[in-house]
Design a protein around this motif. Structure first.
Motif, PDB file in Angstrom:
ATOM      1  N   ARG A 118      -2.452   2.650  -8.962  1.00 15.20           N
ATOM      2  CA  ARG A 118      -3.353   3.599  -9.633  1.00 15.20           C
ATOM      3  C   ARG A 118      -3.685   4.768  -8.688  1.00 15.20           C
ATOM      4  O   ARG A 118      -4.838   5.163  -8.567  1.00 15.20           O
ATOM      5  CB  ARG A 118      -4.625   2.880 -10.083  1.00 15.20           C
ATOM      6  CG  ARG A 118      -4.400   1.931 -11.246  1.00 15.20           C
ATOM      7  CD  ARG A 118      -5.698   1.226 -11.606  1.00 15.20           C
ATOM      8  NE  ARG A 118      -6.731   2.146 -12.033  1.00 15.20           N
ATOM      9  CZ  ARG A 118      -8.034   1.868 -11.979  1.00 15.20           C
ATOM     10  NH1 ARG A 118      -8.437   0.698 -11.529  1.00 15.20           N
ATOM     11  NH2 ARG A 118      -8.924   2.742 -12.389  1.00 15.20           N
ATOM     12  N   CYS A 119      -2.670   5.286  -8.035  1.00 17.22           N
ATOM     13  CA  CYS A 119      -2.900   6.348  -7.044  1.00 17.22           C
ATOM     14  C   CYS A 119      -3.484   7.600  -7.692  1.00 17.22           C
ATOM     15  O   CYS A 119      -4.224   8.334  -7.045  1.00 17.22           O
ATOM     16  CB  CYS A 119      -1.593   6.677  -6.320  1.00 17.22           C
ATOM     17  SG  CYS A 119      -0.870   5.244  -5.516  1.00 17.22           S
ATOM     18  N   ILE A 132      -8.072   8.830  -2.513  1.00 19.14           N
ATOM     19  CA  ILE A 132      -7.119   9.025  -1.412  1.00 19.14           C
ATOM     20  C   ILE A 132      -5.805   9.588  -1.970  1.00 19.14           C
ATOM     21  O   ILE A 132      -5.228  10.540  -1.435  1.00 19.14           O
ATOM     22  CB  ILE A 132      -6.907   7.696  -0.649  1.00 19.14           C
ATOM     23  CG1 ILE A 132      -8.238   7.287   0.002  1.00 19.14           C
ATOM     24  CG2 ILE A 132      -5.791   7.801   0.383  1.00 19.14           C
ATOM     25  CD1 ILE A 132      -8.292   5.865   0.499  1.00 19.14           C
ATOM     26  N   GLY A 133      -5.367   8.997  -3.089  1.00 19.47           N
ATOM     27  CA  GLY A 133      -4.154   9.491  -3.751  1.00 19.47           C
ATOM     28  C   GLY A 133      -4.320  10.940  -4.179  1.00 19.47           C
ATOM     29  O   GLY A 133      -3.414  11.763  -4.041  1.00 19.47           O
ATOM     30  N   ILE A 177       0.888  -1.167   0.000  1.00 26.38           N
ATOM     31  CA  ILE A 177       0.000   0.000   0.000  1.00 26.38           C
ATOM     32  C   ILE A 177       0.928   1.221   0.000  1.00 26.38           C
ATOM     33  O   ILE A 177       1.390   1.672   1.055  1.00 26.38           O
ATOM     34  CB  ILE A 177      -0.935   0.008   1.234  1.00 26.38           C
ATOM     35  CG1 ILE A 177      -1.821  -1.237   1.212  1.00 26.38           C
ATOM     36  CG2 ILE A 177      -1.799   1.280   1.248  1.00 26.38           C
ATOM     37  CD1 ILE A 177      -2.739  -1.401   2.401  1.00 26.38           C
ATOM     38  N   PRO A 178       1.246   1.737  -1.186  1.00 26.41           N
ATOM     39  CA  PRO A 178       2.305   2.756  -1.254  1.00 26.41           C
ATOM     40  C   PRO A 178       2.050   4.017  -0.431  1.00 26.41           C
ATOM     41  O   PRO A 178       2.992   4.723  -0.077  1.00 26.41           O
ATOM     42  CB  PRO A 178       2.367   3.095  -2.754  1.00 26.41           C
ATOM     43  CG  PRO A 178       1.812   1.903  -3.447  1.00 26.41           C
ATOM     44  CD  PRO A 178       0.778   1.328  -2.525  1.00 26.41           C
ATOM     45  N   CYS A 179       0.798   4.308  -0.084  1.00 25.33           N
ATOM     46  CA  CYS A 179       0.548   5.562   0.655  1.00 25.33           C
ATOM     47  C   CYS A 179       0.483   5.338   2.161  1.00 25.33           C
ATOM     48  O   CYS A 179      -0.024   6.207   2.872  1.00 25.33           O
ATOM     49  CB  CYS A 179      -0.743   6.205   0.174  1.00 25.33           C
ATOM     50  SG  CYS A 179      -2.220   5.341   0.739  1.00 25.33           S
ATOM     51  N   LEU A 196     -10.143  -1.690  -3.270  1.00 28.96           N
ATOM     52  CA  LEU A 196      -9.114  -0.639  -3.247  1.00 28.96           C
ATOM     53  C   LEU A 196      -7.717  -1.265  -3.355  1.00 28.96           C
ATOM     54  O   LEU A 196      -6.898  -0.844  -4.167  1.00 28.96           O
ATOM     55  CB  LEU A 196      -9.257   0.175  -1.949  1.00 28.96           C
ATOM     56  CG  LEU A 196      -8.236   1.285  -1.724  1.00 28.96           C
ATOM     57  CD1 LEU A 196      -8.212   2.277  -2.871  1.00 28.96           C
ATOM     58  CD2 LEU A 196      -8.524   2.036  -0.418  1.00 28.96           C
ATOM     59  N   TRP A 245      -5.492  -3.249   6.096  1.00 26.00           N
ATOM     60  CA  TRP A 245      -6.218  -1.976   6.243  1.00 26.00           C
ATOM     61  C   TRP A 245      -6.522  -1.698   7.710  1.00 26.00           C
ATOM     62  O   TRP A 245      -6.521  -0.535   8.145  1.00 26.00           O
ATOM     63  CB  TRP A 245      -7.513  -1.999   5.428  1.00 26.00           C
ATOM     64  CG  TRP A 245      -7.287  -1.951   3.946  1.00 26.00           C
ATOM     65  CD1 TRP A 245      -7.617  -2.899   3.024  1.00 26.00           C
ATOM     66  CD2 TRP A 245      -6.671  -0.883   3.196  1.00 26.00           C
ATOM     67  NE1 TRP A 245      -7.251  -2.511   1.763  1.00 26.00           N
ATOM     68  CE2 TRP A 245      -6.666  -1.270   1.839  1.00 26.00           C
ATOM     69  CE3 TRP A 245      -6.121   0.353   3.545  1.00 26.00           C
ATOM     70  CZ2 TRP A 245      -6.138  -0.462   0.839  1.00 26.00           C
ATOM     71  CZ3 TRP A 245      -5.586   1.156   2.539  1.00 26.00           C
ATOM     72  CH2 TRP A 245      -5.603   0.749   1.210  1.00 26.00           C
ATOM     73  N   TYR A 292      -6.472  -0.908  -7.152  1.00 22.82           N
ATOM     74  CA  TYR A 292      -5.802   0.400  -7.166  1.00 22.82           C
ATOM     75  C   TYR A 292      -4.372   0.309  -6.613  1.00 22.82           C
ATOM     76  O   TYR A 292      -3.420   0.581  -7.322  1.00 22.82           O
ATOM     77  CB  TYR A 292      -6.635   1.439  -6.393  1.00 22.82           C
ATOM     78  CG  TYR A 292      -7.883   1.815  -7.166  1.00 22.82           C
ATOM     79  CD1 TYR A 292      -7.915   2.953  -7.966  1.00 22.82           C
ATOM     80  CD2 TYR A 292      -9.020   1.012  -7.125  1.00 22.82           C
ATOM     81  CE1 TYR A 292      -9.041   3.285  -8.705  1.00 22.82           C
ATOM     82  CE2 TYR A 292     -10.153   1.333  -7.869  1.00 22.82           C
ATOM     83  CZ  TYR A 292     -10.159   2.470  -8.647  1.00 22.82           C
ATOM     84  OH  TYR A 292     -11.268   2.792  -9.386  1.00 22.82           O
ATOM     85  N   CYS A 293      -4.245  -0.105  -5.340  1.00 21.85           N
ATOM     86  CA  CYS A 293      -2.905  -0.101  -4.732  1.00 21.85           C
ATOM     87  C   CYS A 293      -1.954  -1.041  -5.482  1.00 21.85           C
ATOM     88  O   CYS A 293      -0.831  -0.658  -5.796  1.00 21.85           O
ATOM     89  CB  CYS A 293      -2.974  -0.501  -3.264  1.00 21.85           C
ATOM     90  SG  CYS A 293      -4.189   0.402  -2.324  1.00 21.85           S
ATOM     91  N   CYS A 314      -7.181   7.338  -7.672  1.00 20.92           N
ATOM     92  CA  CYS A 314      -7.753   7.001  -6.362  1.00 20.92           C
ATOM     93  C   CYS A 314      -8.045   8.300  -5.602  1.00 20.92           C
ATOM     94  O   CYS A 314      -7.220   9.227  -5.586  1.00 20.92           O
ATOM     95  CB  CYS A 314      -6.727   6.137  -5.614  1.00 20.92           C
ATOM     96  SG  CYS A 314      -7.027   5.992  -3.852  1.00 20.92           S
TER      97      CYS A 314
HETATM   98  S1  SF4 Z   1      -3.267   6.390  -2.859  1.00 21.78           S
HETATM   99 FE1  SF4 Z   1      -4.965   4.964  -3.149  1.00 21.78          FE
HETATM  100  S2  SF4 Z   1      -4.174   3.521  -4.658  1.00 21.78           S
HETATM  101 FE2  SF4 Z   1      -2.434   4.620  -3.877  1.00 21.78          FE
HETATM  102  S3  SF4 Z   1      -1.693   3.345  -2.245  1.00 21.78           S
HETATM  103 FE3  SF4 Z   1      -3.072   4.833  -1.318  1.00 21.78          FE
HETATM  104  S4  SF4 Z   1      -5.039   3.863  -1.230  1.00 21.78           S
HETATM  105 FE4  SF4 Z   1      -3.763   2.686  -2.638  1.00 21.78          FE
END
Ligand code: SF4
Length: 436
Positions: A420-421, A426-427, A136-138, A411, A392, A415-416, A424
């Protein structure tokens, strides 16, 4: 030697779409003034990246497409000069300008250079997400985003997840001239296979028409003979003498039915027994599936008519015949134990088969009440417990139902994992938050 540009074209699309660059006193490479009136609509199909843009260039108002590249020479690399779809490009937006681009009539395609116009904060935040190796890069920035926004985004993702499943179900419906009962039977069978035996159950359902099972639905023994025989568990005996009388009878019955319906059994080696609790063995699942068919006809119609989740669950309270009290596998006796579908398994059937079918039915009929029921059903089912959900939870999310966990799974998976931030919510918030 040129320095590689440290971000993707998708990032430049994002910057353009949300006008995250300094757009005052813009000029083309030829010195003409640029006034942005409308950046255009992002185009996900073939053709220029944005269509229907409105831009005043050198005092003339233009309407048309915008194409975005990291370098202007990419226009030629992508062969746009030969493609009529690009004839109407009113602006070429590039990060670096390394070559002039001309239209077929010899006029220059006006070009805007974004280099030095994108605030560093966007590049740095995007780069931090793009290069993060965590699944989960974020995760470092996740806590900065409000729970309200996360919930709104997850609401959208639950629907998106159901829509994804819709496409798969619709394809199968088309192949069967919209025979809802048959397609429901096939998906339900897959679900009975759980993770390990999904494909085997699917192959079984495809090789054993529902119509044949329906003809014998009053006789549980015949249903077992058909299912176990077709699964390859009886075929394996190949006429050998076995001590187990019940097994002998099943084999005999299957031989008769297989001949009658010209059935060709699967190979028993398709079934997996390893690394699972005996109560989940495919033999137990097949016996339960036989009881389900025995107990109810027109299952899908019944599901449509059932208003309460409790009644839906009751359909899966399946009492096996006495043989299975002392067996986990055919021909191998074990200590006495009643076997039932566990509540977690029933919940998974509700999540993965019942809710998507209700949703698809609502889409097909154009009736929102079925779509609403699908979402309500997910809200009444306990949250799933798995590694994705646990991840999560570690990031502070507290799922209360399968509705929440389905959104979180979508998600992570869609996405993660694919980074695909930029698509998204959140991104989006992380990239555009105001600097402290
Ligand atoms: S910004 Fe969205 S897609 Fe990217 S890591 Fe966070 S939750 Fe996942």
């Amino acid at each position: 030697m040129t320095t590689p540009i440290p971000f993707s074209e998708a990032f430049l699309h994002y910057i353009w779409q949300f006008k995250l660059f300094d757009f005052k006193d813009l000029k083309t490479v030829d010195g003409e003034s640029i006034e942005l009136i409308r950046v255009g609509r992002q185009n996900d199909h073939a053709g220029p990246d944005f269509s229907d843009a409105r831009i005043r260039i050198g005092g003339t108002l233009w309407a048309g497409s915008v194409e975005i590249h990291k370098k202007s020479s990419d226009w030629l690399v992508h062969q746009h000069q030969k493609d009529k779809a690009y004839k109407n490009t009113i602006l070429h937006v590039v990060y670096e300008h390394d070559q002039s681009i001309y239209r077929a009539d010899g006029t220059t395609v006006p070009t805007l250079i974004l280099k030095n116009k994108i605030p560093n904060q966007y590049i740095e935040r995007y780069w931090a997400l793009e290069t993060n190796q965590q699944s989960i890069p974020c995760e470092q920035q996740f806590f900065e985003v409000s729970i309200h926004l996360k919930k709104m985004w997850l609401d959208r993702l639950v629907v998106e997840r159901l829509e994804d499943k819709t496409a798969e179900i619709i394809t199968c419906l088309e192949q069967t001239q919209y025979n809802w009962e048959v397609v429901f039977y096939q998906f339900l069978a897959r679900n009975f296979g759980m993770k390990q035996n999904t494909s085997a159950f699917e192959a079984l359902a495809q090789s054993l028409p529902l119509m044949v099972l329906a003809k014998h639905k009053q006789d549980l023994f015949q249903l077992e003979a058909l299912l176990f025989g077709q699964a390859g568990f009886l075929f394996e005996l190949n006429g050998e003498e076995v001590e187990d009388k019940y097994l002998q009878k099943l084999e005999k019955e299957y031989q008769y039915l297989a001949h009658k319906y010209e059935l060709i059994a699967l190979n028993a080696s398709s079934w997996k027994f390893g690394r699972m609790r005996p109560a989940n063995f495919p033999t137990i699942r097949l016996a339960q599936f036989a009881v389900l068919i025995h107990q109810s006809s027109h299952l899908f119609s019944k599901i449509l008519a059932t208003q309460h989740v409790v009644d839906c669950k009751k359909m899966f309270h399946l009492e096996l015949n006495g043989y299975w009290d002392t067996h986990y596998r055919l021909g191998e006796s074990s200590s006495h134990r009643k076997k039932r579908l566990g509540s977690k398994t029933i919940d998974l059937i509700l999540i993965n088969t019942i809710a998507p079918f209700l949703f698809v039915y609502g889409v097909y009929k154009g009736e929102d009440r079925y779509k609403k029921r699908a979402l309500e059903l997910l809200q009444l089912v306990k949250p799933e417990v798995n590694m994705v959900v646990a991840q999560w939870q570690n990031l502070g999310m507290k799922p209360h139902s399968a509705y929440d966990t389905q959104g979180l799974i979508q998600l992570k998976n869609k996405y993660c994992r694919a980074k695909r931030c930029l698509s998204c919510a959140i991104g989006h918030k992380i990239l555009q938050r105001s600097s402290s």
